[in-house]
Design an enzyme around this catalytic site. Structure first.
Site, short mmCIF file in Angstrom:
data_model
loop_
_atom_site.label_atom_id
_atom_site.label_comp_id
_atom_site.label_asym_id
_atom_site.label_seq_id
_atom_site.Cartn_x
_atom_site.Cartn_y
_atom_site.Cartn_z
N HIS A 201 81.70 26.53 -23.53
CA HIS A 201 81.99 26.71 -24.96
C HIS A 201 80.73 27.11 -25.75
O HIS A 201 80.83 27.52 -26.90
CB HIS A 201 82.56 25.40 -25.53
CG HIS A 201 83.46 25.63 -26.71
ND1 HIS A 201 83.66 26.86 -27.29
CD2 HIS A 201 84.21 24.76 -27.44
CE1 HIS A 201 84.49 26.76 -28.31
NE2 HIS A 201 84.84 25.49 -28.44
N ASP B 106 84.15 31.35 -27.12
CA ASP B 106 84.95 30.66 -28.13
C ASP B 106 86.38 30.48 -27.63
O ASP B 106 86.83 31.17 -26.70
CB ASP B 106 84.95 31.45 -29.44
CG ASP B 106 83.57 31.50 -30.08
OD1 ASP B 106 82.80 30.53 -29.88
OD2 ASP B 106 83.27 32.50 -30.77
#
Length: 387
Positions: free
Chosen positions: A358, A362
């Protein structure tokens, strides 16, 4: 296991040394797992005589000459480096005992103790007295052990086995992955009806023409290639303060073996068709299972696919394979009631999971990627029309 011929040094005209071969650029040492041959055994040229366990593969030490093993220099369990001598081989076999030296020494030493014992028979009484006093000393230790280790039954039923270098390496990499990446997993489900129908209709013609069975994995590899082309960030990786975008797609396929997890790589998967992918998967899987896969065949990879469904896994959160940024998890196919055209019908469904870093990727890109996998697998004709 990875077989590598290595130059040998000679102690004389008849004797040659078997040495540890070069094990790869990233491997500096290994553990001498076991000897396949012993002193007095006949060996042929290039016949494996020992196995070296490394962080990635098991390597065979081949005999440099045909002959008879004169002696074993190294010991099992030792850490050895390329060039380390582990055995001496006699090309003629002369002067080589066909029984391990360790077995002969005690036989020769056995007749000697009687004479020594006769000399000691003159002073048995004082020694017996000291021996009778000694058992009283060891009697205190047992209660100490029971005091510190009260659970006796578990100790009697436990076994301690050293971890293999491959298992140590896998454990280290997985833990490093958890410590480094900000891992997040997103899920979706795929209707396998059309892909399974495609395989059922063309499996015989496919096998006849290409000499390999048409499986489901090639469909997921092609779907992953399409997803990576649509979302290049999934194929990228963080390096310090930079992002490295890869203009190639090398798909790693996680394969579980009896010795541990290995991840062979399908190079340039974006340039391969279904037949090429199935042939490569078949070849790499065979090498992984019989231990003949090489380090080069597992190096690199920009994205990984792990198929836990072959073991019956319904759902899981796969761990990223460093230095990649994402991994796709496949699972078992289960008939479930689904609403199709307003009607509830049974459908072969599979849960799929994407674990991603992450820090780099995204949620939007991750979900779009997984949706692309779903769309292509549910309607393979999208690949032909590039839509």
């Amino acid at each position: 296991m990875y077989l590598w011929s290595h130059p040998f040094s000679s102690e004389g005209g008849d004797l040659v040394d078997a040495v540890v071969p070069f094990m790869g650029e990233s491997i500096t040492d290994g553990t001498l797992a076991k000897f396949l041959k012993g002193p007095g055994d006949r060996v042929e040229l290039d016949e494996p005589i020992a196995q070296i366990e490394t962080d990635k593969v098991t390597i065979d030490v081949a005999s440099p000459e045909a002959g008879v093993i004169k002696e074993l220099v190294a010991k099992e369990g030792e850490t050895v480096e390329p060039g380390t001598k582990i055995a001496v081989i006699s090309k003629s076999g002369e002067g080589v005992a066909h029984v391990a030296p360790s077995e002969k020494i005690p036989e020769k030493a056995a007749p000697k103790p009687p004479s020594a014992e006769k000399a000691k028979e003159d002073k048995p009484q004082p020694k017996v007295e000291t021996v009778s006093e000694k058992p009283k000393a060891p009697s205190p230790p047992p209660p100490k052990r029971t005091a510190t280790e009260p659970q006796l039954p578990p100790k009697e039923r436990e076994r301690r086995v050293p971890m293999t270098r491959l298992r140590k390496r896998v454990a280290t990499r997985l833990k490093d992955s958890q410590n480094t990446f900000a891992m997040l997993t997103t899920f979706n489900e795929v209707d396998m009806t059309n892909l399974m129908k495609l395989r059922s209709e063309y499996k015989d013609a496919f096998l006849e023409k290409h000499g390999v069975k048409l499986g489901l994995m090639s469909g997921f590899v092609k779907a992953a290639v399409s997803g990576l082309q649509n979302q290049p960030i999934i194929n990228a990786v963080i390096d310090g303060d930079d992002i490295i975008y890869r203009d190639y797609i090398d798909i790693s396929i996680a394969v579980g073996t009896s010795k541990g997890l290995v991840v062979p790589v399908i190079r340039n998967a974006d340039k391969m068709n279904f037949a090429d992918i199935e042939k490569e998967i078949n070849t790499l899987a065979k090498k992984a299972n019989d231990g003949s896969i090489s380090i080069d065949e597992m190096a690199g990879g920009s994205f990984t696919i792990s198929n836990g469904g072959v073991y019956g896994s319904l759902l899981s959160t796969p761990i990223i394979n460093p230095p990649q940024s994402a991994i796709l998890g496949m699972h078992s196919i289960v008939q479930r009631p689904m609403v199709v055209g307003g009607n509830v019908v049974p459908r072969p469904m599979m849960y799929i999971a994407l674990t991603y870093d992450h820090r780099l990727i995204d949620g939007r890109e991750a979900v779009f990627f997984l949706r692309r996998i779903k769309d292509v697998v549910e309607e393979p004709r999208r690949l032909l029309l590039d839509i």
